[in-house]
Design a protein around this motif. Structure first.
Motif, short mmCIF file in Angstrom:
data_model
loop_
_atom_site.label_atom_id
_atom_site.label_comp_id
_atom_site.label_asym_id
_atom_site.label_seq_id
_atom_site.Cartn_x
_atom_site.Cartn_y
_atom_site.Cartn_z
N CYS A 178 29.92 -24.06 -86.84
CA CYS A 178 30.45 -25.11 -86.47
C CYS A 178 31.87 -24.86 -85.74
N TYR A 179 31.97 -25.65 -84.71
CA TYR A 179 33.39 -25.66 -83.91
C TYR A 179 34.09 -26.87 -84.18
N GLY A 180 35.43 -26.83 -84.74
CA GLY A 180 36.16 -27.77 -84.58
C GLY A 180 37.03 -27.92 -83.39
N ILE A 181 36.96 -29.14 -82.75
CA ILE A 181 37.32 -29.29 -81.21
C ILE A 181 38.50 -30.14 -81.17
N ALA A 182 39.38 -29.77 -80.57
CA ALA A 182 40.70 -30.51 -80.23
C ALA A 182 40.14 -31.66 -79.00
N SER A 188 33.73 -34.72 -72.62
CA SER A 188 32.79 -35.22 -73.65
C SER A 188 32.87 -34.00 -74.59
N LYS A 189 32.48 -34.05 -75.85
CA LYS A 189 32.35 -32.96 -76.93
C LYS A 189 31.59 -31.94 -76.43
N PHE A 190 30.40 -32.34 -75.85
CA PHE A 190 29.40 -31.47 -75.53
C PHE A 190 30.01 -30.47 -74.36
N ASP A 191 30.67 -31.21 -73.59
CA ASP A 191 31.44 -30.31 -72.38
C ASP A 191 32.55 -29.43 -72.82
N ILE A 192 33.37 -29.84 -73.78
CA ILE A 192 34.11 -28.84 -74.31
C ILE A 192 33.47 -27.91 -75.27
N LEU A 193 32.69 -28.25 -75.83
CA LEU A 193 31.88 -27.27 -76.67
C LEU A 193 31.29 -26.02 -75.94
N THR A 194 30.73 -26.63 -74.83
CA THR A 194 29.99 -25.60 -73.86
C THR A 194 31.19 -24.75 -73.09
N LYS A 195 32.10 -25.02 -72.96
CA LYS A 195 33.34 -24.45 -72.21
C LYS A 195 33.85 -23.44 -73.34
N MET A 196 33.88 -24.00 -74.58
CA MET A 196 34.73 -23.13 -75.75
C MET A 196 33.46 -21.83 -75.94
N LEU A 197 32.40 -22.04 -75.87
CA LEU A 197 31.33 -21.16 -76.52
C LEU A 197 31.29 -20.09 -75.34
N ARG A 198 31.68 -20.51 -74.18
CA ARG A 198 31.52 -19.45 -73.02
C ARG A 198 30.08 -19.10 -72.87
N TYR A 199 29.15 -19.44 -73.36
CA TYR A 199 27.72 -18.94 -73.26
C TYR A 199 26.93 -19.89 -72.43
N THR A 200 26.01 -19.43 -71.69
CA THR A 200 24.93 -20.59 -71.52
C THR A 200 24.30 -20.85 -72.31
N GLU A 201 23.45 -22.10 -72.39
CA GLU A 201 22.88 -22.70 -73.32
C GLU A 201 21.70 -21.65 -73.64
N GLU A 202 21.01 -21.03 -72.83
CA GLU A 202 20.07 -20.34 -72.92
C GLU A 202 20.51 -18.85 -73.76
N HIS A 203 21.55 -18.53 -73.16
CA HIS A 203 22.19 -17.27 -73.71
C HIS A 203 22.39 -17.52 -75.42
N ALA A 204 23.12 -18.50 -75.73
CA ALA A 204 23.49 -19.14 -77.10
C ALA A 204 22.16 -19.06 -77.78
N LEU A 205 21.16 -19.82 -77.22
CA LEU A 205 19.97 -19.95 -78.01
C LEU A 205 19.26 -18.81 -78.35
N LYS A 206 19.24 -17.78 -77.27
CA LYS A 206 18.49 -16.56 -77.52
C LYS A 206 19.20 -15.49 -78.59
N GLN A 207 20.41 -15.65 -78.64
CA GLN A 207 21.24 -14.89 -79.52
C GLN A 207 21.06 -15.45 -81.02
N GLY A 208 20.73 -16.88 -81.17
CA GLY A 208 20.20 -17.47 -82.40
C GLY A 208 21.72 -17.64 -82.96
N THR A 215 26.00 -31.53 -82.34
CA THR A 215 26.12 -31.42 -83.59
C THR A 215 27.11 -30.28 -84.15
N CYS A 216 26.95 -29.23 -83.41
CA CYS A 216 27.76 -27.90 -84.03
C CYS A 216 29.21 -28.00 -83.78
N GLY A 217 29.47 -29.14 -83.17
CA GLY A 217 31.03 -29.32 -82.78
C GLY A 217 31.24 -30.48 -83.45
#
Ligand code: NCD
Length: 315
Positions: A178-182, A188-208, A215-217
């Protein structure tokens, strides 16, 4: 075969097991390892400040009976006279058996490792990776939670710029992250999260690695209410030096003694260092604070890694 250590992605489960088994052995009987790398020489090329990574790499080599050479500061290397980093690395690799390199630019260490005639350990490349920090962090986590299934980890701080978080997440396959987001009024929370993770959605899911959904932010201001649900809280500082030309993310979550009290009794509070104001010093005596142990484990795990890369089994 020469092996560079450039990304936490490289560590297969069997590699981790091997390195952690050696780490346990070294920790139990450090004296038995005092000549294990006698005659070997390590060079450290740090183009960014460092306390823990450089010292613990050097301490690791010295405690194995090897020796080290460092530059006092980056401006003392010939790159300021116009030499390319690639050439510096090629030359330095003629003089030592292994190099540890830290550089402010993302992917630079991976790039110059190609020019090295000896193994290169990435000691941190910009906001990208810090694989040996991931090793020591994961080792520390496993000491407290040998079985990670169902455990919950919260990352806080300047996550978009933290290479330690970026590397550690690559090893956290069984953990709910879970990521604590400022808050940022423009995103939006989702945009910040996506930027923070620096992964594409597909990549993150593939990595598991994470469930890549909002909800993970969680907003940082909601952290206190949820603190008793986490097993691991991994905090990072604001990386001011990487904010050039960017909106400065203001992290507001500060761990205090009162907040630590809310956490589960067997939870742990981690920090890669250097700590700024995000953990108040009176948390240091709380049994949940394990950041000094992380520092110590940095030396033990690096001893194991150096042995694995340079030990006499390579003869
Ligand atoms: C970190 C780094 O340099 O990546 N520290 C470390 O190596 N232990 C984190 C930081 O600089 O904030």
């Amino acid at each position: 075969m020469m092996r560079h250590i450039l990304s936490a992605h490289q560590f297969e489960e069997s590699d981790l097991k091997k390195i952690f088994d050696i780490t346990d052995e070294i920790k139990k009987h450090p004296y038995r390892w005092k000549s294990a790398l006698s005659g070997k020489l390590m060079g450290t090329l740090f183009f960014e400040p460092s306390t823990r990574t450089r010292w613990s790499s050097e301490a690791a080599m010295l405690r194995l009976g090897g020796q080290t050479i460092s530059m006092p500061f980056a401006a003392s290397s010939s790159t300021v006279k116009g030499e390319s980093l690639a050439d510096t690395v090629k030359n330095c690799s003629q003089l030592v058996d292994i190099l540890v390199i830290r550089h402010p630019e993302a992917n630079s260490v991976q790039e110059v490792a190609k020019y090295s005639d000896v193994p290169v350990i990435n000691g941190g490349d910009g906001a990208n990776e810090h694989p040996t920090q991931a090793l020591l962090d994961f080792y520390t986590i496993k000491q407290y939670f040998p079985d990670l299934k169902g455990k919950k980890l919260l990352f806080t701080g300047d996550l978009a710029h933290s290479r330690t978080v970026n590397s550690l997440t690559k090893l956290l396959k069984d953990v709910e992250v879970c990521y604590g987001i400022a808050k940022n009024p423009l995103m939006s929370k989702f945009d910040i999260l996506t930027k923070m993770l620096r992964y594409t959605e597909e990549h993150a899911l593939k990595q598991g690695v994470v469930k890549h959904n909002p909800t993970c932010g969680i907003w940082e201001e909601d952290i206190p209410d949820l603190l008793d649900t986490f097993d691991i809280v991994y905090m990072t500082r604001c990386q001011k030096e990487r904010h050039i030309g960017e909106l400065k993310p203001i992290s507001e979550f500060i761990m205090t003694k009162e907040l630590a009290e809310i956490m589960k009794k067997d939870a742990i509070i981690m920090h890669p260092g250097p700590r700024n104001h995000e953990i108040s010093p009176d948390v240091d005596t709380d049994h949940r604070a394990v950041y000094y142990e992380q520092t110590k484990n940095g030396m033990w795990t690096r001893m194991a890694l150096l042995w694995d890369l340079l030990g006499e089994h390579h003869k």
